[in-house]
Enzyme design. Structure first.
Site, mmCIF file in Angstrom:
data_model
loop_
_atom_site.group_PDB
_atom_site.id
_atom_site.type_symbol
_atom_site.label_atom_id
_atom_site.label_comp_id
_atom_site.label_asym_id
_atom_site.label_seq_id
_atom_site.Cartn_x
_atom_site.Cartn_y
_atom_site.Cartn_z
ATOM 1 N N CYS A 112 18.683 14.202 -1.828
ATOM 2 C CA CYS A 112 19.043 14.593 -0.554
ATOM 3 C C CYS A 112 20.128 15.489 -0.549
ATOM 4 O O CYS A 112 20.617 15.925 0.630
ATOM 5 C CB CYS A 112 18.848 13.474 0.439
ATOM 6 S SG CYS A 112 17.511 12.391 0.210
ATOM 7 N N HIS A 255 22.383 14.211 6.847
ATOM 8 C CA HIS A 255 21.108 14.056 6.361
ATOM 9 C C HIS A 255 20.297 13.432 7.269
ATOM 10 O O HIS A 255 20.593 12.247 7.500
ATOM 11 C CB HIS A 255 21.488 13.487 4.873
ATOM 12 C CG HIS A 255 19.979 13.252 4.312
ATOM 13 N ND1 HIS A 255 18.876 14.086 4.301
ATOM 14 C CD2 HIS A 255 19.422 11.965 3.989
ATOM 15 C CE1 HIS A 255 17.706 13.467 3.619
ATOM 16 N NE2 HIS A 255 18.144 12.181 3.562
ATOM 17 N N ASN A 285 12.283 11.997 6.963
ATOM 18 C CA ASN A 285 12.982 12.527 5.809
ATOM 19 C C ASN A 285 12.475 13.709 5.080
ATOM 20 O O ASN A 285 11.685 13.373 4.257
ATOM 21 C CB ASN A 285 13.547 11.150 5.042
ATOM 22 C CG ASN A 285 14.519 11.420 3.948
ATOM 23 O OD1 ASN A 285 14.870 12.610 3.582
ATOM 24 N ND2 ASN A 285 15.010 10.257 3.507
HETATM 25 O O1 UT7 Z 1 17.290 9.977 1.844
HETATM 26 C C1 UT7 Z 1 17.846 9.271 1.021
HETATM 27 C C2 UT7 Z 1 18.489 8.095 1.673
HETATM 28 N N1 UT7 Z 1 17.542 7.281 2.091
HETATM 29 C C3 UT7 Z 1 17.987 6.717 3.282
HETATM 30 O O2 UT7 Z 1 18.877 6.738 3.883
HETATM 31 C C4 UT7 Z 1 17.058 5.253 3.623
HETATM 32 C C5 UT7 Z 1 17.853 4.040 3.922
HETATM 33 N N2 UT7 Z 1 17.073 2.788 4.301
HETATM 34 C C6 UT7 Z 1 16.534 2.679 5.481
HETATM 35 O O3 UT7 Z 1 16.527 3.620 6.207
HETATM 36 C C7 UT7 Z 1 15.986 1.352 5.820
HETATM 37 O O4 UT7 Z 1 16.258 0.306 4.885
HETATM 38 C C8 UT7 Z 1 14.361 1.409 5.757
HETATM 39 C C9 UT7 Z 1 14.012 2.184 7.185
HETATM 40 C C10 UT7 Z 1 13.783 1.986 4.835
HETATM 41 C C11 UT7 Z 1 13.894 0.002 6.076
HETATM 42 O O5 UT7 Z 1 14.469 -0.484 7.210
HETATM 43 P P1 UT7 Z 1 15.127 -2.216 6.981
HETATM 44 O O6 UT7 Z 1 15.694 -2.741 8.244
HETATM 45 O O7 UT7 Z 1 16.186 -2.148 5.864
HETATM 46 O O8 UT7 Z 1 13.819 -3.212 6.687
HETATM 47 P P2 UT7 Z 1 13.541 -4.017 5.534
HETATM 48 O O9 UT7 Z 1 13.171 -3.035 4.151
HETATM 49 O O10 UT7 Z 1 14.624 -5.108 5.284
HETATM 50 O O11 UT7 Z 1 12.223 -4.556 5.814
HETATM 51 C C12 UT7 Z 1 11.831 -5.610 6.898
HETATM 52 C C13 UT7 Z 1 10.707 -5.999 7.000
HETATM 53 C C14 UT7 Z 1 10.163 -6.453 5.609
HETATM 54 O O12 UT7 Z 1 9.280 -7.707 6.162
HETATM 55 P P3 UT7 Z 1 9.748 -9.018 5.811
HETATM 56 O O13 UT7 Z 1 10.078 -9.367 4.436
HETATM 57 O O14 UT7 Z 1 11.119 -9.281 6.557
HETATM 58 O O15 UT7 Z 1 8.678 -9.914 6.490
HETATM 59 C C15 UT7 Z 1 9.331 -5.451 5.450
HETATM 60 O O16 UT7 Z 1 8.274 -5.813 4.450
HETATM 61 O O17 UT7 Z 1 9.809 -4.888 7.508
HETATM 62 C C16 UT7 Z 1 8.703 -4.783 6.667
HETATM 63 N N3 UT7 Z 1 8.276 -3.552 6.566
HETATM 64 C C17 UT7 Z 1 7.442 -3.045 7.420
HETATM 65 N N4 UT7 Z 1 6.910 -3.477 8.656
HETATM 66 C C18 UT7 Z 1 6.174 -2.572 9.276
HETATM 67 C C19 UT7 Z 1 8.708 -2.484 5.693
HETATM 68 N N5 UT7 Z 1 8.147 -1.414 6.164
HETATM 69 C C20 UT7 Z 1 7.210 -1.406 6.969
HETATM 70 C C21 UT7 Z 1 6.406 -0.540 7.929
HETATM 71 N N6 UT7 Z 1 5.932 -1.152 8.988
HETATM 72 N N7 UT7 Z 1 6.391 0.669 7.700
#
Ligand code: UT7
Length: 328
Positions: A112, A255, A285
């Protein structure tokens, strides 16, 4: 004589994939995607379109915007993690379609951060050699080709697109478009964001593909934490190097990965909200293309004028991160 931004162009494929569409593909919801990321829709290529096809559309527009012919280009750099082939470079494929017969061409992979790494590289080449006058720099990605459409953790995040910038020498100006730069890598974190198979370490087999190892893998929370600190640190560094105050900035263009990351960057840089550019809700993204899409939007809408200061700041796999202080 200065090196300035002469033109920009961008392209996204026609097909839009909405959050409602994704609700039918994996267990997710529009509400989850919007609140966690801000993304509402993303553009997805047709199976026939390759990264160079997206790059070509953006390049043609950038050349028209710069009022230049392809033959005037001395250099083409394509930033991408989704090249058409491992070789020849997407840059060379693009060169052939454009008829840019005087350019030397290569791809640059910094995920990125790729567009910012490429701008710094092209700018430095122009700066140190009289014979190079104009460079086309493009971030282009067909991320849909390496997205695991069964993995809700990642498939809601990414989109396809291309953003092009032409930089070149101009006798009538006395400043350079890159006023300050701050580029970093930390390979100690190479495991948190990667494509696990498909390279020489683990060539693809039916098994790697069945397991989705050929697709984007991301430890989202870890990446989130690192992204904010790194982008803010690099942005502060270019301000400190240049002596330009945050209050003088026309735009900060982070980004476009996630609204929450962008908000955190805005808060820590202490800039007014209207200075922060956002379009992740429309494109998701798009990795190396993301800042290029933003640059073309501000240019084509007339929101930026000669002499305006911008901070560009990016973060991605590698890990890589970078900021540039741009004078338009
Ligand atoms: O481009 C390169 C740089 N990339 C980035 O900057 C991305 C950085 N990371 C992020 O933007 C965030 O970490 C995400 C958007 C990817 C995820 O958000 P988060 O608040 O960190 O969520 P998480 O991964 O901790 O997941 C929370 C919950 C999980 O469920 P449990 O374990 O709490 O029951 C996931 O399984 O949300 C669940 N989950 C979803 N639920 C519904 C993960 N993806 C989804 C989804 N829909 N699409």
């Amino acid at each position: 004589m200065g090196i300035i931004i002469k033109g920009t162009g961008s392209y996204v494929p026609e097909k839009i994939l909405t959050n409602a569409d994704l609700e039918k593909m994996v267990e997710t919801s529009d509400e989850w995607i919007r609140t966690r990321t801000g993304i509402q829709e993303r553009h997805i290529s047709t199976p026939e379109q390759a990264t160079s096809d997206l790059a070509y559309e953006a390049a043609v527009k950038a050349l028209a915007n710069a009022n230049m012919s392809a033959e005037e280009l001395d250099l083409i750099v394509v930033a991408t993690v989704t090249p058409d082939h491992s070789f020849p470079s997407t840059g060379c494929v693009l060169q052939r379609r454009l008829g840019a017969k005087n350019a030397f061409c290569f791809d640059l992979e910094a995920a990125c951060s790729g567009l910012l790494y490429s701008l710094e590289t092209a700018f430095s080449l122009l700066k140190c050699r009289d014979k190079y006058k104009n460079a086309l720099v493009i971030g282009a990605e067909k991320l849909s080709s390496i997205t695991n459409w069964k993995d809700r953790n990642t498939c809601v995040l990414f989109g396809d697109g291309a953003g092009a910038v032409i930089i070149g020498k101009d006798d009538s100006v006395d400043y350079d478009c890159i006023v300050a730069s701050d580029l970093h890598s930390d390979g100690n974190y190479s495991e948190v964001l990667k494509r696990r198979s498909g390279g020489s370490r683990m060539p693809d087999t039916a098994e790697t593909i069945a397991e989705g190892l050929n697709c984007i893998y991301m430890e989202g929370k870890e990446v989130f934490k690192l992204a904010v600190g790194a982008m803010v640190g690099a942005a502060k560094s270019v301000l400190a190097q240049s002596g330009v105050a945050a209050s003088e900035l026309r735009y900060v263009i982070p980004h476009q990965a996630n609204y929450r990351i962008i908000d955190a960057v805005a808060q820590r840089l202490e800039v007014e909200d209207e200075v922060i550019y956002r379009n992740v809700h429309r494109y998701g993204n798009t990795s190396a293309a993301s800042i290029g899409l933003c640059l073309d939007e501000i240019n084509s809408s007339g929101a930026v004028k000669r002499g305006d200061y911008l901070v560009l700041t990016a973060f991605g796999g590698g890990l890589t991160w970078a900021s540039l202080l741009i004078k338009w």
